[in-house]
Design a protein around this motif. Sequence first.
Motif, PDB file in Angstrom:
ATOM      1  N   HIS A  59      -2.536  13.302  12.998  1.00  0.00           N
ATOM      2  CA  HIS A  59      -1.906  13.241  12.108  1.00  0.00           C
ATOM      3  C   HIS A  59      -0.795  12.286  11.374  1.00  0.00           C
ATOM      4  CE1 HIS A  59      -3.575  17.629  11.860  1.00  0.00           C
ATOM      5  NE2 HIS A  59      -3.597  17.630  13.069  1.00  0.00           N
ATOM      6  N   TYR A  73       2.445   5.835  10.092  1.00  0.00           N
ATOM      7  CA  TYR A  73       1.050   6.175   9.496  1.00  0.00           C
ATOM      8  C   TYR A  73       0.995   7.636   9.454  1.00  0.00           C
ATOM      9  CZ  TYR A  73      -3.991   6.462   8.468  1.00  0.00           C
ATOM     10  OH  TYR A  73      -5.157   6.830   7.448  1.00  0.00           O
ATOM     11  N   TYR A  74       0.108   8.453   7.645  1.00  0.00           N
ATOM     12  CA  TYR A  74       0.365   9.528   7.663  1.00  0.00           C
ATOM     13  C   TYR A  74      -1.404   9.441   7.429  1.00  0.00           C
ATOM     14  CZ  TYR A  74       5.646   9.927   7.763  1.00  0.00           C
ATOM     15  OH  TYR A  74       6.574  10.207   8.345  1.00  0.00           O
ATOM     16  N   ASN A  75      -1.201  10.654   7.608  1.00  0.00           N
ATOM     17  CA  ASN A  75      -3.313  11.155   8.134  1.00  0.00           C
ATOM     18  C   ASN A  75      -3.327  11.329   6.176  1.00  0.00           C
ATOM     19  OD1 ASN A  75      -6.080  10.883   8.040  1.00  0.00           O
ATOM     20  ND2 ASN A  75      -6.036  12.559   9.844  1.00  0.00           N
ATOM     21  N   THR A  76      -2.309  12.241   5.614  1.00  0.00           N
ATOM     22  CA  THR A  76      -2.603  12.705   4.240  1.00  0.00           C
ATOM     23  C   THR A  76      -2.375  11.147   3.620  1.00  0.00           C
ATOM     24  OG1 THR A  76      -0.349  13.048   4.357  1.00  0.00           O
ATOM     25  CG2 THR A  76      -1.711  14.647   4.910  1.00  0.00           C
ATOM     26  N   THR A  77      -1.557  10.536   3.919  1.00  0.00           N
ATOM     27  CA  THR A  77      -1.137   9.506   2.466  1.00  0.00           C
ATOM     28  C   THR A  77      -2.637   8.234   2.646  1.00  0.00           C
ATOM     29  OG1 THR A  77       0.468   8.392   3.841  1.00  0.00           O
ATOM     30  CG2 THR A  77       0.609   9.763   1.731  1.00  0.00           C
ATOM     31  N   GLN A  78      -3.276   8.095   4.097  1.00  0.00           N
ATOM     32  CA  GLN A  78      -4.261   7.140   4.786  1.00  0.00           C
ATOM     33  C   GLN A  78      -3.748   5.247   4.409  1.00  0.00           C
ATOM     34  OE1 GLN A  78      -8.290   7.308   2.980  1.00  0.00           O
ATOM     35  NE2 GLN A  78      -8.072   9.435   5.277  1.00  0.00           N
ATOM     36  N   ARG A  79      -1.974   5.726   4.215  1.00  0.00           N
ATOM     37  CA  ARG A  79      -1.441   3.910   3.898  1.00  0.00           C
ATOM     38  C   ARG A  79      -0.345   3.982   5.001  1.00  0.00           C
ATOM     39  NH1 ARG A  79      -0.717   2.757  -2.011  1.00  0.00           N
ATOM     40  NH2 ARG A  79      -1.843   2.835  -1.922  1.00  0.00           N
ATOM     41  N   PRO A  94      -6.428   2.571  11.295  1.00  0.00           N
ATOM     42  CA  PRO A  94      -6.096   3.956  10.817  1.00  0.00           C
ATOM     43  C   PRO A  94      -7.522   4.166  12.303  1.00  0.00           C
ATOM     44  CG  PRO A  94      -6.176   3.199   8.650  1.00  0.00           C
ATOM     45  CD  PRO A  94      -6.872   1.747   9.518  1.00  0.00           C
ATOM     46  N   SER A  95      -8.920   3.103  12.442  1.00  0.00           N
ATOM     47  CA  SER A  95      -9.781   4.154  12.955  1.00  0.00           C
ATOM     48  C   SER A  95      -9.616   4.306  14.617  1.00  0.00           C
ATOM     49  CB  SER A  95     -10.703   3.363  12.820  1.00  0.00           C
ATOM     50  OG  SER A  95     -10.880   1.990  13.051  1.00  0.00           O
TER      51      SER A  95
END
Length: 456
Positions: A59, A73-79, A94-95
Amino acid sequence: MSVSNFCKFVQFVLFFEAVGAAGQSETRRPSQARIEMFGATGSSILLPGFSKEHFQNVHFIRWTFLATQILDYYNTTQRPSFTNLYKNRCNFFPSNGSLVLRNVTMEDQGQYRVQINLNYSRSREIKLNVVEPLSQPLIMSDLTDVDTTVELICQVSVGKASSIQWRKDDEVITNGPQYQLVQNKLIISKAKKSDCGNYTCTVKNPVSEMNNLYFLSIHGLPPLHRYTVGLSIAALISAAATLFGIIILCLHENSQAIGLELHKKMLQFLQIATMLSLIILFAAFVCWVCGEGPSGIAVFMLVLLSVLLILTILAAYVMKASVSQWLSAILSIKLCSVMMDAVTPLGVIIVICASGILLEEVMKQAGKGCEPVANLQSSIIPAVAVPLIILLLLFGVYIMHYKKPKQQTTGTPPACQDEEDSSQPQCAEEVPLQATSEGNCSNSRSSANGQEPDQT
């Protein structure tokens, strides 16, 4: 619930917790592993993230360098959100949570950490060592003479080498009696002609590897070979001077200008000079044998020179009256004369020939190394040619002065004069010898006998 069932339930719970703890410990170990990496200044380096097995239920990810935050890095924004210091220098993936750091400098050296969900058990630490790449090494040497200690120094102007390797003609050099490796130096003890060749220095550090080639030429000759050259040249010049003396003595063999006593002293001097040439050449061959080992030609020449030296000494003693009588009782007078006349020229000729052969052998040995033979010839030829030219010029001047008085004594014919009557006219110098004997000289002899000359 009975007591037995309760005990079984407790055992099942404990077993499940033990299995879960074991599985959790297995997943934590690789994620908490510490990695040490090396990066070159000015390059880009990839700081690794996690494997698929450990990159689950992600997350939030955070990268930090020591106490400085790099990104969140937040998984919700993916930025990813970078700090200003790393905004234009990093790429995030991110991968797997890996990070690329560009234009690495020495200030980037230190401890990096990546965390998943701010969980310390799901983190990875990376120690980055920044190393400056090596420049091409420069190889230098000081002395390159035979039988000296030669040092090859391998230096780099940029960077610091962690290891240095030396090779000679593609063979790795190790420490031994011939070669010593000390830091960035290759030390060659008592260098020989066989030590010349191509030497390669290879420098390494964790981020670079460079090498350079150096051609080592061993100059000069070993001490025994130098003694051989010097003694051979001395013997050659001495024999040449003695040969000119023998030629001069032969020119005056029937001359009235040199007396018997002076002729004898000159012959003794030439015999002593021949002995000296033989002794010098004998010493030259001894130095050659000590340096190169015995060979058939060298041993033969030593024996021949010894025999010639003994004969020359006997020839010198033959000139003394007591020794001459003693030898004449053993040998024939003719053999003693031949010994006295032939040994000295023979010894001189053999010394000249043997000296030239020995000098040629020395140059052949010099040619076996990496130094061109022309370098040795350029030092030997003047040492031989200059004294010989001087001797030849002196000999030519002497011959010119020797011919002048000889022409003056032989060019004027004797006057034909009557012994009893000095008043009679002499024969003219311009009249040929045959005409003089038929004309005036016959008339003068007839007058001397009291007879009138025939008018018809």
